[in-house]
Design a protein around this motif. Structure first.
Motif, PDB file in Angstrom:
ATOM      1  N   PRO A   1       9.087  80.012  68.498  1.00 57.36           N
ATOM      2  CA  PRO A   1       8.344  78.742  68.537  1.00 57.36           C
ATOM      3  C   PRO A   1       7.122  78.798  67.630  1.00 57.36           C
ATOM      4  O   PRO A   1       6.834  79.836  67.030  1.00 57.36           O
ATOM      5  N   VAL A   2       6.412  77.655  67.566  1.00 56.04           N
ATOM      6  CA  VAL A   2       5.250  77.593  66.689  1.00 56.04           C
ATOM      7  C   VAL A   2       4.007  77.092  67.421  1.00 56.04           C
ATOM      8  O   VAL A   2       2.902  77.147  66.883  1.00 56.04           O
ATOM      9  N   ALA A   3       4.175  76.652  68.674  1.00 61.12           N
ATOM     10  CA  ALA A   3       3.041  76.093  69.414  1.00 61.12           C
ATOM     11  C   ALA A   3       1.939  77.111  69.651  1.00 61.12           C
ATOM     12  O   ALA A   3       0.776  76.752  69.817  1.00 61.12           O
ATOM     13  N   GLN A   4       2.290  78.401  69.650  1.00 60.55           N
ATOM     14  CA  GLN A   4       1.316  79.441  69.974  1.00 60.55           C
ATOM     15  C   GLN A   4       0.530  79.937  68.771  1.00 60.55           C
ATOM     16  O   GLN A   4      -0.403  80.729  68.920  1.00 60.55           O
ATOM     17  N   VAL A   5       0.872  79.500  67.547  1.00 65.18           N
ATOM     18  CA  VAL A   5       0.247  80.093  66.360  1.00 65.18           C
ATOM     19  C   VAL A   5      -1.237  79.748  66.302  1.00 65.18           C
ATOM     20  O   VAL A   5      -1.648  78.636  66.632  1.00 65.18           O
ATOM     21  N   GLN A   6      -2.031  80.729  65.893  1.00 64.48           N
ATOM     22  CA  GLN A   6      -3.479  80.576  65.835  1.00 64.48           C
ATOM     23  C   GLN A   6      -4.021  80.517  64.408  1.00 64.48           C
ATOM     24  O   GLN A   6      -5.221  80.285  64.220  1.00 64.48           O
ATOM     25  N   ALA A   7      -3.171  80.736  63.404  1.00 66.73           N
ATOM     26  CA  ALA A   7      -3.646  80.724  62.015  1.00 66.73           C
ATOM     27  C   ALA A   7      -4.321  79.404  61.635  1.00 66.73           C
ATOM     28  O   ALA A   7      -5.382  79.420  60.995  1.00 66.73           O
ATOM     29  N   PRO A   8      -3.763  78.226  61.995  1.00 63.36           N
ATOM     30  CA  PRO A   8      -4.476  76.993  61.652  1.00 63.36           C
ATOM     31  C   PRO A   8      -5.856  76.912  62.303  1.00 63.36           C
ATOM     32  O   PRO A   8      -6.835  76.489  61.673  1.00 63.36           O
TER      33      PRO A   8
ATOM     34  N   ILE B   1       0.217  91.976  71.178  1.00 65.48           N
ATOM     35  CA  ILE B   1       0.014  91.224  69.940  1.00 65.48           C
ATOM     36  C   ILE B   1       0.186  89.723  70.145  1.00 65.48           C
ATOM     37  O   ILE B   1      -0.045  88.946  69.229  1.00 65.48           O
ATOM     38  N   ILE B   2       0.595  89.302  71.344  1.00 64.39           N
ATOM     39  CA  ILE B   2       0.737  87.870  71.627  1.00 64.39           C
ATOM     40  C   ILE B   2      -0.650  87.236  71.697  1.00 64.39           C
ATOM     41  O   ILE B   2      -1.553  87.764  72.330  1.00 64.39           O
ATOM     42  N   MET B   3      -0.805  86.108  71.027  1.00 60.18           N
ATOM     43  CA  MET B   3      -2.115  85.463  70.925  1.00 60.18           C
ATOM     44  C   MET B   3      -2.282  84.291  71.885  1.00 60.18           C
ATOM     45  O   MET B   3      -3.406  83.949  72.250  1.00 60.18           O
TER      46      MET B   3
END
Length: 270
Positions: free
Chosen positions: A23-30, A229-231
């Motif tokens: 999935p992509v909902a968890q990404v923190q880069a933005p 490593i999960i953010m």
């Protein structure tokens, strides 16, 4: 009424960076990168792009044709597969076989590199956990896990024990690492944590509330650092239960924070 915080201004001149994941909902880069871009006055924006594994090649090839897209960040589960879609690979990719960034070069070619490992070690040492001389257990030999394994060895861990349910992937990673750091890598059919100074979850287990623990906590010796490593979520079940047992814990966001300077240099963001 509270005024919402100002976000990046998107114009016709804005350069684009995509974050690919499933999935992509968890990404923190933005969340981390866009304020940096705004502060630096750079006309660019980082956006999440949800990509199913079956669509990865077609999406990457399409994005590579977007003239104002300068780079891609790559997260689970695409890090190994995306490396083969680059024209050139940096040193870390050559060792670990996975990538977490792609950059458009001046000649139009795409360069792949991986900063997961260096970012993890930077975050670890920044939090006061020294890997040099440690006995580490790492669960998960995928894209991020491979990079972290190499970086821990480069940082001087005394012994690295690896576990993954995919035995072929585990064996291949151990062989690549042993070629660079002979005699310091071993594999296990099931994770055993007795004697570990550092235990790392590099699997996706923990993204969902009902996920099982990636490894049992019963065998952890006192003083062992437990890292995830999960953010998102920040407090995974693994970290909550490890903290409740008195272990020091290390959050996933530190890995991304440790990569920010590398991202800025790689993409020439200044």
């Amino acid at each position: 009424m509270t005024t919402p915080p100002a976000g990046p201004t998107v114009r016709g001149t804005t350069r684009l960076y995509a974050v690919l994941g499933d999935p992509v909902a968890q990404v923190q880069a933005p969340t981390l990168m866009n304020p940096v871009l705004t502060e630096l006055g750079i006309d660019a924006v980082v956006v999440p792009v949800h990509v199913r594994p079956r669509d990865l090649e077609s999406v990457v090839r399409g994005l590579q044709r977007v003239a104002n897209l300068d780079g891609m960040f790559v997260t689970v589960p695409h890090k190994a597969a995306v490396a083969s879609l680059a024209d050139r690979c940096g040193p870390a990719v050559s060792v670990v076989g996975s990538a977490n960034v792609l950059r458009r070069e001046a000649d139009g070619a795409w360069l792949a590199e991986n900063f997961d490992g260096s970012g993890f070690v930077a975050g670890l040492t920044g939090a006061g956990h020294t890997p040099e001389g440690a006995r580490a257990v790492l669960v998960g030999a995928g894209g991020a896990g491979s990079a972290i394994a190499a970086a821990l060895l480069a940082a001087g861990v005394d012994r690295l024990t690896l576990h993954d349910t995919d035995t072929a992937r585990l064996t291949a990673l151990a062989a690549r690492l042993d070629a660079h750091w002979p005699g310091r890598v071993r594999t296990q059919a099931a994770p055993r944590l007795d004697g570990a100074d550092l235990a790392v979850n590099a699997t996706p287990l923990g993204l969902r509330a009902d996920d099982p623990l990636p490894f049992p906590l019963d065998g952890l010796p006192p003083g062992c650092v437990v890292a995830d490593i999960i953010m998102k979520p920040r407090e995974t079940r693994l970290l909550r239960e490890a903290a409740a047992r008195g272990h020091r814990i290390h959050h996933g966001i530190h890995m991304l924070e440790g990569q920010l300077s590398s991202y800025r240099a790689f993409f020439d963001l200044r």
